[in-house]
Design a protein around this motif. Structure first.
Motif, PDB file in Angstrom:
ATOM      1  N   HIS A 164       0.812  -1.207   0.000  1.00 26.19           N
ATOM      2  CA  HIS A 164       0.000   0.000   0.000  1.00 26.19           C
ATOM      3  C   HIS A 164       0.851   1.265   0.000  1.00 26.19           C
ATOM      4  CE1 HIS A 164      -3.636  -2.268  -0.003  1.00 26.19           C
ATOM      5  NE2 HIS A 164      -3.061  -3.075   0.855  1.00 26.19           N
ATOM      6  N   ILE A 165       2.021   1.137  -0.621  1.00 28.64           N
ATOM      7  CA  ILE A 165       2.798   2.299  -1.047  1.00 28.64           C
ATOM      8  C   ILE A 165       2.344   2.645  -2.461  1.00 28.64           C
ATOM      9  CG2 ILE A 165       5.095   3.052  -1.777  1.00 28.64           C
ATOM     10  CD1 ILE A 165       6.248   1.412   0.491  1.00 28.64           C
ATOM     11  N   SER A 166       2.099   3.909  -2.717  1.00 28.05           N
ATOM     12  CA  SER A 166       1.655   4.314  -4.051  1.00 28.05           C
ATOM     13  C   SER A 166       2.842   4.437  -4.996  1.00 28.05           C
ATOM     14  CB  SER A 166       0.911   5.653  -3.991  1.00 28.05           C
ATOM     15  OG  SER A 166       0.522   6.048  -5.290  1.00 28.05           O
ATOM     16  N   PRO A 173      -7.764   2.995  -8.291  1.00 28.64           N
ATOM     17  CA  PRO A 173      -8.138   3.018  -6.873  1.00 28.64           C
ATOM     18  C   PRO A 173      -7.884   1.667  -6.233  1.00 28.64           C
ATOM     19  CG  PRO A 173     -10.096   3.005  -8.265  1.00 28.64           C
ATOM     20  CD  PRO A 173      -8.927   3.197  -9.174  1.00 28.64           C
ATOM     21  N   CYS A 174      -7.480   1.702  -4.971  1.00 32.36           N
ATOM     22  CA  CYS A 174      -7.173   0.489  -4.222  1.00 32.36           C
ATOM     23  C   CYS A 174      -8.249   0.260  -3.164  1.00 32.36           C
ATOM     24  CB  CYS A 174      -5.801   0.635  -3.559  1.00 32.36           C
ATOM     25  SG  CYS A 174      -5.283  -0.811  -2.585  1.00 32.36           S
ATOM     26  N   ALA A 175      -8.410  -0.977  -2.748  1.00 35.11           N
ATOM     27  CA  ALA A 175      -9.391  -1.306  -1.710  1.00 35.11           C
ATOM     28  C   ALA A 175      -9.099  -0.599  -0.398  1.00 35.11           C
ATOM     29  CB  ALA A 175      -9.417  -2.813  -1.487  1.00 35.11           C
ATOM     30  N   GLU A 183      -0.121  -3.014  -4.751  1.00 37.02           N
ATOM     31  CA  GLU A 183      -1.039  -4.158  -4.813  1.00 37.02           C
ATOM     32  C   GLU A 183      -1.955  -4.089  -6.036  1.00 37.02           C
ATOM     33  OE1 GLU A 183      -4.484  -5.491  -1.811  1.00 37.02           O
ATOM     34  OE2 GLU A 183      -2.447  -5.812  -1.026  1.00 37.02           O
ATOM     35  N   GLY A 184      -2.344  -2.871  -6.419  1.00 36.32           N
ATOM     36  CA  GLY A 184      -3.236  -2.706  -7.556  1.00 36.32           C
ATOM     37  C   GLY A 184      -2.594  -3.030  -8.895  1.00 36.32           C
ATOM     38  N   THR A 189      -4.449 -10.983  -8.444  1.00 39.69           N
ATOM     39  CA  THR A 189      -5.729 -10.487  -8.955  1.00 39.69           C
ATOM     40  C   THR A 189      -5.516  -9.399  -9.989  1.00 39.69           C
ATOM     41  OG1 THR A 189      -6.706 -10.969  -6.794  1.00 39.69           O
ATOM     42  CG2 THR A 189      -7.966  -9.541  -8.272  1.00 39.69           C
ATOM     43  N   ALA A 190      -4.594  -8.473  -9.682  1.00 34.29           N
ATOM     44  CA  ALA A 190      -4.322  -7.366 -10.603  1.00 34.29           C
ATOM     45  C   ALA A 190      -3.713  -7.867 -11.910  1.00 34.29           C
ATOM     46  CB  ALA A 190      -3.394  -6.355  -9.936  1.00 34.29           C
ATOM     47  N   ILE A 191      -2.843  -8.851 -11.828  1.00 36.10           N
ATOM     48  CA  ILE A 191      -2.227  -9.408 -13.033  1.00 36.10           C
ATOM     49  C   ILE A 191      -3.292 -10.005 -13.944  1.00 36.10           C
ATOM     50  CG2 ILE A 191      -0.760 -11.302 -13.876  1.00 36.10           C
ATOM     51  CD1 ILE A 191       1.051 -10.763 -11.414  1.00 36.10           C
TER      52      ILE A 191
END
Length: 318
Positions: A164-166, A173-175, A183-184, A189-191
Motif C-alpha cells: 500500500h505504497i503508491s 483506486p485500491c481497496a 497491490e493494484g 488479482t491485478a495481473i
C-alpha cells in the motif's frame, strides 16, 4: 513443538512446527473472505481442531498467528484489506478462547509478510543477511523488514506494508482507499485483471488467474507478458524505494505470484536496474523465497518460539 496459523485472503492454513522449523503436521481450508465474521472465526476454529488431532498437539508450547493486514499486534486485532468481514476483529482473543488450546498459552500475532520475513531470515533466502525486505506477492502484496539483523515489525506490527505504497499517483483506486498502490498493479488479482483487459483470455473451462496468465506468458502470449511486466515494474519501484530509505541489501520475493519464476523475476530484475540507480542501492539483490507456501507458518512458529524462549529465560532467572 509450536502451533502456527497463516490467515490470508485465499486460504487459512495451520501447522505444527518443531524446534528446527520443520512442519510436521498441517491443515488448510479455503478462506470464506466474503462471508460473515462468525463464519470466518469458525473456519479458523476448524483448522485448529484439525491440528489438535495430531499426536504432537500435546507438546505444543506456543501459538503463532500470521494474518493478512493491517494488524494491531498490541490490541491483538486484525483488519485485512482482502477480508471485508474482519474489521478490528479480536483474533488473538478468539484463538485464545478455543477449547483445545492448552491453558496458559498466549497467541502471538504478526502480519503475514512480517512472518514471512521472520521465516526467511531464520531458515530461508535472507538467512545471514542483516538488512532485507521480504515480500509476499499473492492475493495481496505485503512486506516485512529485517534491519540490523533483527525483525522490524514496527510499533503496531505493520512496518513493511509495501503493498500500500503508491507507485502511481494517478493509478487505479485500491481497496485501502488510496490510488496507485503496488497491490493494484502487482497482486495476482491485478495481473489477471490487466491481462483480460489487454485481450488475454484463459483456456476454456479454466478461471482467469495469475497462474493461468503465467502459463500463457511462458508460451509467449504478448498480453500475458505485458501483465507480468507491469507487475514487475511496480514491484521494482517499491523495492528500489525501500532500498533508498533503509539501505536493504537483499529483497526476497515469495507468495503465489512468485511461483511464476523467471516470468516474474526476469522483468523484475530488469526494471530494478532502472530504478535502483544510486551507488548505495545499485548492488541490491533480488532472491526468490526459499520456503514457498510454508513461510507464513514457519514465521508464525518462529514468533511463538521466541516468546516461549523469553518466558523460559525469565523463569530460570527468577
Amino acid at each position: 513443538m509450536y502451533a502456527a496459523l497463516d490467515i490470508g485472503g485465499t486460504k487459512i492454513a495451520g501447522a505444527l512446527v518443531d524446534e528446527g522449523g520443520s512442519v510436521v503436521h498441517r491443515a488448510e481450508l479455503p478462506t470464506p473472505a466474503r462471508e460473515s465474521t462468525q463464519r470466518m472465526a469458525r473456519t479458523v476454529g476448524a483448522v485448529i481442531d484439525a491440528l489438535a488431532t495430531a499426536p504432537a498437539w500435546g507438546a505444543v508450547r506456543g501459538v503463532g498467528i500470521a494474518s493478512a493486514g493491517p494488524v494491531d499486534t498490541v490490541a491483538g486485532t486484525v483488519s485485512p484489506v482482502n477480508i471485508p468481514a474482519w474489521r478490528t476483529f479480536p483474533l488473538v482473543e478468539s484463538v485464545r478462547a478455543h477449547p483445545t488450546l492448552l491453558a496458559g498459552l498466549e497467541p502471538v500475532l504478526l502480519g503475514d509478510a512480517v512472518a514471512m520475513a521472520a521465516a526467511e531470515h531464520w531458515l530461508g533466502a535472507a538467512r545471514g543477511v542483516d538488512n532485507a525486505l521480504c515480500m509476499v506477492v499473492s492475493t495481496g502484496v505485503g512486506g516485512g523488514y529485517v534491519l540490523g539483523g533483527r525483525l522490524h515489525p514496527g510499533p503496531s506490527g505493520n512496518a513493511g506494508h509495501i503493498g500500500h505504497i503508491s507507485v502511481g499517483i494517478d493509478g487505479p483506486p485500491c481497496a485501502c482507499g488510496a490510488r496507485g498502490c503496488v497491490e493494484g498493479y502487482a497482486s495476482g488479482t491485478a495481473i489477471a485483471r490487466y491481462a483480460v483487459q489487454r485481450g488475454w483470455s484463459p483456456r476454456p473451462g479454466t478461471e482467469a488467474s495469475a497462474a493461468a496468465v503465467a502459463a500463457s506468458a511462458r508460451e509467449g502470449d504478448e498480453h500475458a507478458l505485458a501483465a507480468f511486466d507491469r507487475s514487475a515494474r511496480a514491484l521494482a519501484a517499491a523495492i528500489a524505494g525501500s532500498a533508498a530509505l533503509l539501505e536493504i541489501e537483499v529483497a526476497v520475493v515469495g507468495g503465489g505470484v512468485a511461483q511464476a519464476g523467471e516470468t516474474l523475476f526476469t522483468p523484475l530484475r530488469r526494471h530494478l536496474r532502472a530504478f535502483a540507480v544510486l551507488d548505495f542501492v545499485r548492488g541490491l539483490e533480488v532472491r526468490p523465497a526459499a520456503l514457498a507456501r510454508d513461510a507464513g507458518l514457519i514465521g508464525a512458529a518462529a514468533a511463538a518460539r521466541r516468546r516461549f524462549k523469553e518466558f523460559e529465560g525469565r523463569a530460570q532467572v527468577a
